[in-house]
Write a protein that holds these residues in place. Structure first.
Motif, PDB file in Angstrom:
ATOM      1  N   GLN A 179       0.848  -1.205   0.000  1.00 54.03           N
ATOM      2  CA  GLN A 179       0.000   0.000   0.000  1.00 54.03           C
ATOM      3  C   GLN A 179       0.882   1.254   0.000  1.00 54.03           C
ATOM      4  O   GLN A 179       1.742   1.411   0.866  1.00 54.03           O
ATOM      5  N   ILE A 180       0.632   2.142  -0.951  1.00 52.94           N
ATOM      6  CA  ILE A 180       1.349   3.421  -1.011  1.00 52.94           C
ATOM      7  C   ILE A 180       0.732   4.369   0.017  1.00 52.94           C
ATOM      8  O   ILE A 180       1.397   5.107   0.721  1.00 52.94           O
ATOM      9  N   ALA A 181      -0.585   4.324   0.084  1.00 50.87           N
ATOM     10  CA  ALA A 181      -1.372   5.108   1.055  1.00 50.87           C
ATOM     11  C   ALA A 181      -2.588   4.233   1.360  1.00 50.87           C
ATOM     12  O   ALA A 181      -2.890   3.328   0.578  1.00 50.87           O
ATOM     13  N   PRO A 182      -3.303   4.505   2.483  1.00 47.13           N
ATOM     14  CA  PRO A 182      -4.460   3.640   2.768  1.00 47.13           C
ATOM     15  C   PRO A 182      -5.413   3.587   1.572  1.00 47.13           C
ATOM     16  O   PRO A 182      -5.850   4.620   1.068  1.00 47.13           O
ATOM     17  N   GLY A 183      -5.672   2.393   1.096  1.00 51.87           N
ATOM     18  CA  GLY A 183      -6.608   2.221  -0.026  1.00 51.87           C
ATOM     19  C   GLY A 183      -5.967   2.309  -1.399  1.00 51.87           C
ATOM     20  O   GLY A 183      -6.663   2.214  -2.398  1.00 51.87           O
TER      21      GLY A 183
END
Ligand SMILES: Nc1ncnc2c1ncn2[C@@H]1O[C@H](COP(=O)(O)OP(=O)(O)OP(=O)(O)O)[C@@H](O)[C@H]1O
Ligand SMILES: O=C(O)[C@@H](O)C(=O)CO
Length: 419
Positions: A380-384
């Motif tokens: 995950q790069i960012a949440p979601g």
């Protein structure tokens, strides 16, 4: 196969797939409904459709087709994933698709749970909030395709669907799973087919996960994925290798941004300070046949820069309104989508391997034009927003929902490469 997810857009699909993987489910994402039964070794399959804003009959047809396919794979529970900002209009597709899925499953009842507190989407007394603002006061009121001007999920669902909607508020959620299921039964006995559930923190979602264990169909955003995944814990094996398969490699990269959300506007402005960038000319897109070719050449010339070149249609609300007034909302958005589709295809043919894309619809057309059939889900790069890697070639994609990630997202995504 345990869980089958039908997602109404591509970024939404990677969003929920990322959370399922984070919570221990080996997950594969398929782009569109496969034509045959596949031999898939996974706990969950997410089918991404492009059904959020297409004509309602088409949305129903593809969603039921996806359901049938997932049933054939032996899935035991089904999840209809839509946007955490409930992107739709009063004529929108969420209600009719939910009705069609319930009917196909011979079920009478489901929940409506768009909450995703980690990204600031919370539901309180049946009203949806985005980063503390009512949905109808948030940037979503200016969305180019699905402007959201009502925050009451009960009202939205009632307006779109055949049945009526109840509410389980946070006081009941906080009493635990048994109190919630009792409330579901009471609401169902009143003849209501759907229930909006409050949730404004992770603990609410964990409790709700437990409460929906026996529902055949669940509907919502990606927030509930962690609670649902926990229901299957005893059936799960090690999934670290699946996550490994989704990692991106150091390779030629491009950033394509077709979202006009507030967050994407910030991300584009931040990234433009460092990287070569080119703003799309919508007029040229509509009127100039060789426009895509000239942008393609510009990208090729800039591929060796320290940061990947960015092409963006992203515009502030006032600029977008002016474009829509001049060329029509549908015509301009279609021209922009077609442009990105063509550009992505040409770039792939010329050696670009990593595509960072902002916007669900935009991600849909780009993924389709790249001809990718399915993805392994990576980190995950960012949440979601996980990196995902094509199952059948070495293309990697970061499909970012309009409002997800922080201002540095495009740069952060490029920090995940390995040799
Ligand atoms: N400058 C522009 N003029 C007209 N239409 C535009 C412009 N920029 C983007 N669009 C259109 O607006 C739509 C944006 O939808 P998209 O789903 O890609 O982004 P989003 O809604 O912000 O993301 P998400 O669905 O992930 O929240 C697309 O159809 C795109 O083509
Ligand atoms: O739920 C969300 O906000 C996202 O996954 C999405 O669907 C954006 O298109």
């Amino acid at each position: 196969m345990l869980l089958g997810v039908i997602a109404d857009d591509f970024t939404g699909a990677t969003d929920i797939a990322g959370f399922l993987v984070e919570n221990g489910m080996r997950t594969i994402q398929l782009n569109g409904v496969p034509e045959t039964k596949l031999d898939i070794d996974a706990d969950a399959v997410v089918i991404s459709l492009k059904s959020r804003s297409c004509p309602v009959n088409e949305a129903i047809e593809t969603s039921v087709e996806a359901l049938n396919w997932l049933q054939q794979q032996g899935c035991q529970q089904f999840y209809f994933k839509y946007c955490s900002t409930f992107d739709s209009t009063r004529e929108g597709n969420i209600g009719p698709v939910t009705d069609a899925l319930l009917e196909a499953l011979n079920e009478e009842f489901t929940i409506v749970c768009p909450a995703l507190p980690v990204n600031g989407r919370t539901v309180f007394n049946g009203h949806l909030f985005v980063l503390g603002e009512l949905l109808s006061d948030s940037g979503m009121r200016n969305h180019p395709v699905t402007p959201m001007t009502d925050s009451s999920l009960v009202r939205l669902m009632d307006a779109q669907s055949k049945g009526t909607t109840g509410l389980v508020n946070y006081q009941t959620i906080e009493q635990g799973a048994q109190a919630i299921t009792e409330c579901f039964s009471a609401i169902s006995q009143e003849g209501k087919r759907y229930v909006v559930v409050d949730a404004f923190n992770q603990s609410h979602l964990e409790t709700l996960g437990e409460a929906v264990k026996t529902l055949k169909l669940v509907t919502g955003g990606s927030g509930l994925a962690s609670g649902i995944a926990k229901n299957w814990t005893e059936h799960l094996s090690d999934q670290s290798s699946a996550k490994e398969a989704g990692k991106p490699q150091q390779a030629k990269t491009v950033v394509l941004s077709g979202s006009c959300s507030i967050m994407t506007n910030q991300q584009v402005a931040t990234y433009a300070q460092k990287a070569p960038h080119l703003a799309l000319d919508v007029k040229a897109c509509l009127e100039q046949q060789d426009y895509c070719e000239s942008v393609f050449k510009w990208v090729l010339e800039n591929l060796d820069a320290d940061f990947a070149p960015m092409v963006y249609a992203t515009a502030e609300p006032e600029v977008l309104k002016a474009i829509q007034a001049q060329y029509g909302a549908q015509a301009s958005s279609q021209a922009v989508e077609q442009f990105f589709s063509q550009l992505a295809h040409q770039l792939k043919e010329n050696g670009v391997k990593n595509f960072i894309v902002a916007g669900g619809e935009t991600s849909g057309v780009v993924t389709q034009s790249l001809g990718v059939k399915g993805f392994h889900i990576g980190p995950q790069i960012a949440p979601g927003v996980p990196w995902v890697k094509a199952v059948d070639n070495n293309l990697s994609l970061a499909l970012k929902s309009g409002n997800f990630g922080d201002a540095n997202f495009f740069e952060t995504a490029q920090g995940f490469y390995h040799d």
